[in-house]
Design an enzyme around this catalytic site. Structure first.
Site, mmCIF file in Angstrom:
data_model
loop_
_atom_site.group_PDB
_atom_site.id
_atom_site.type_symbol
_atom_site.label_atom_id
_atom_site.label_comp_id
_atom_site.label_asym_id
_atom_site.label_seq_id
_atom_site.Cartn_x
_atom_site.Cartn_y
_atom_site.Cartn_z
ATOM 1 C CG MET A 18 48.011 12.391 49.375
ATOM 2 S SD MET A 18 49.400 11.890 50.433
ATOM 3 C CE MET A 18 50.089 13.491 50.858
ATOM 4 C CG ASP A 61 44.411 27.731 60.742
ATOM 5 O OD1 ASP A 61 45.143 26.720 60.821
ATOM 6 O OD2 ASP A 61 44.870 28.899 60.737
ATOM 7 C CB VAL A 62 44.154 21.729 61.880
ATOM 8 C CG1 VAL A 62 42.982 21.120 61.134
ATOM 9 C CG2 VAL A 62 45.409 21.772 61.021
ATOM 10 C CB SER A 139 56.223 12.672 55.095
ATOM 11 O OG SER A 139 57.150 12.803 54.035
ATOM 12 C CB SER A 141 59.975 14.119 55.103
ATOM 13 O OG SER A 141 60.185 14.224 53.718
ATOM 14 C CE1 TYR A 152 55.932 18.271 55.268
ATOM 15 C CE2 TYR A 152 57.603 16.747 54.451
ATOM 16 C CZ TYR A 152 56.276 17.103 54.605
ATOM 17 O OH TYR A 152 55.281 16.289 54.100
ATOM 18 C CE LYS A 156 53.858 15.892 57.224
ATOM 19 N NZ LYS A 156 52.414 15.637 57.471
#
Length: 254
Positions: A18, A61-62, A139, A141, A152, A156
């Protein structure tokens, strides 16, 4: 293209899926784009097909605060402004919580949640200056629970409500904050799932459109939320799920 000429967008997780599709869409729309990803080779590969004069690819690398500040500073050095921040970088682990490792929890939270916090906070002054916006990639999710995906789901779910809270806080300064909430999407992260015919049959049964999303379809919704047609849309977590969330959860009757 002239509609967005002079605008600058930062997209994280831009090396594939994405994020890559969003970078290509924004570039095609005329934005200068900054592609950020953990693996430099991946973002470079996406960037090589975009106009060099308005494309910057960076290894970032966030989950590291200093690297998020670096990303904003490099964007300003290259293009002088920041109009759109797309927080797309993400990772996932699955399995029962009783078997989860602490390192897995921290890895998911670091990328999926801390990265959104660090980068958005660093970008706020620039977004206020330009009347810009944030589009988070949450998401489905983050809207409801999944089997054996509690870590996860936690990350999210936090992004979903963080989006709402920031929309309240930043809206008064002219900065909109929204999120897309995709269901299963055909990316590198989901390729094993997509190859499982029995599993995909279950998804096809539950998703009214009968298939996974394509990354470009999610990118199109991100572009809408970032653009002037959505100028009065703020605090929305928009499902991009082929109708999945239209169901009350009961199985098909025929």
């Amino acid at each position: 293209m002239a509609r967005f000429e002079g605008k600058v967008a930062v997209i994280t997780g831009a090396g594939s899926g994405m994020g890559a599709a969003t970078a290509r869409r924004f570039s095609r729309d005329g934005y200068a784009v900054v592609l950020a990803g953990r693996t430099k080779e991946k973002v470079d590969r996406v960037a090589q097909d975009l106009p060099s004069e308005r494309t910057l690819a960076l290894s970032v690398d966030v989950s590291e605060e200093a690297q998020c500040i670096f990303l904003v500073n490099q964007t300003l050095e290259a293009f002088g402004r920041l109009d759109v921040l797309v927080n797309n970088a993400g990772t996932v682990v699955t399995g029962p919580l009783a078997e989860a490792k602490t390192a897995e929890w921290r890895a998911v939270m670091g990328t999926d949640l801390d990265g959104v916090f660090f980068l958005t906070r660093a970008a706020i002054p620039q977004l206020v200056a330009t009347g810009g916006c944030v589009v988070n990639v949450s998401s489905v999710s983050g809207l409801g629970g999944d089997w054996d995906m509690s870590i996860y789901n936690a990350a999210k779910g936090a992004v979903t409500n963080f989006t709402r809270a920031l929309a309240l806080e930043l809206g008064r300064h002219g900065v909109r904050v929204n999120a897309v909430c995709p269901s299963l999407t055909a990316t590198d992260m989901t390729k094993d799932m997509l190859g499982d015919q029995k599993l995909m049959a279950k998804f096809a049964e539950r998703i009214p459109l009968g298939r996974a999303a394509e990354p470009e379809e999610v990118a199109g919704v991100i572009a809408f939320l970032a653009g002037p047609d959505a100028r009065f849309v703020n605090g929305v977590n928009l499902p991009v799920d082929g109708g999945l969330s239209a169901s009350n959860g009961q199985p098909p009757q025929a």
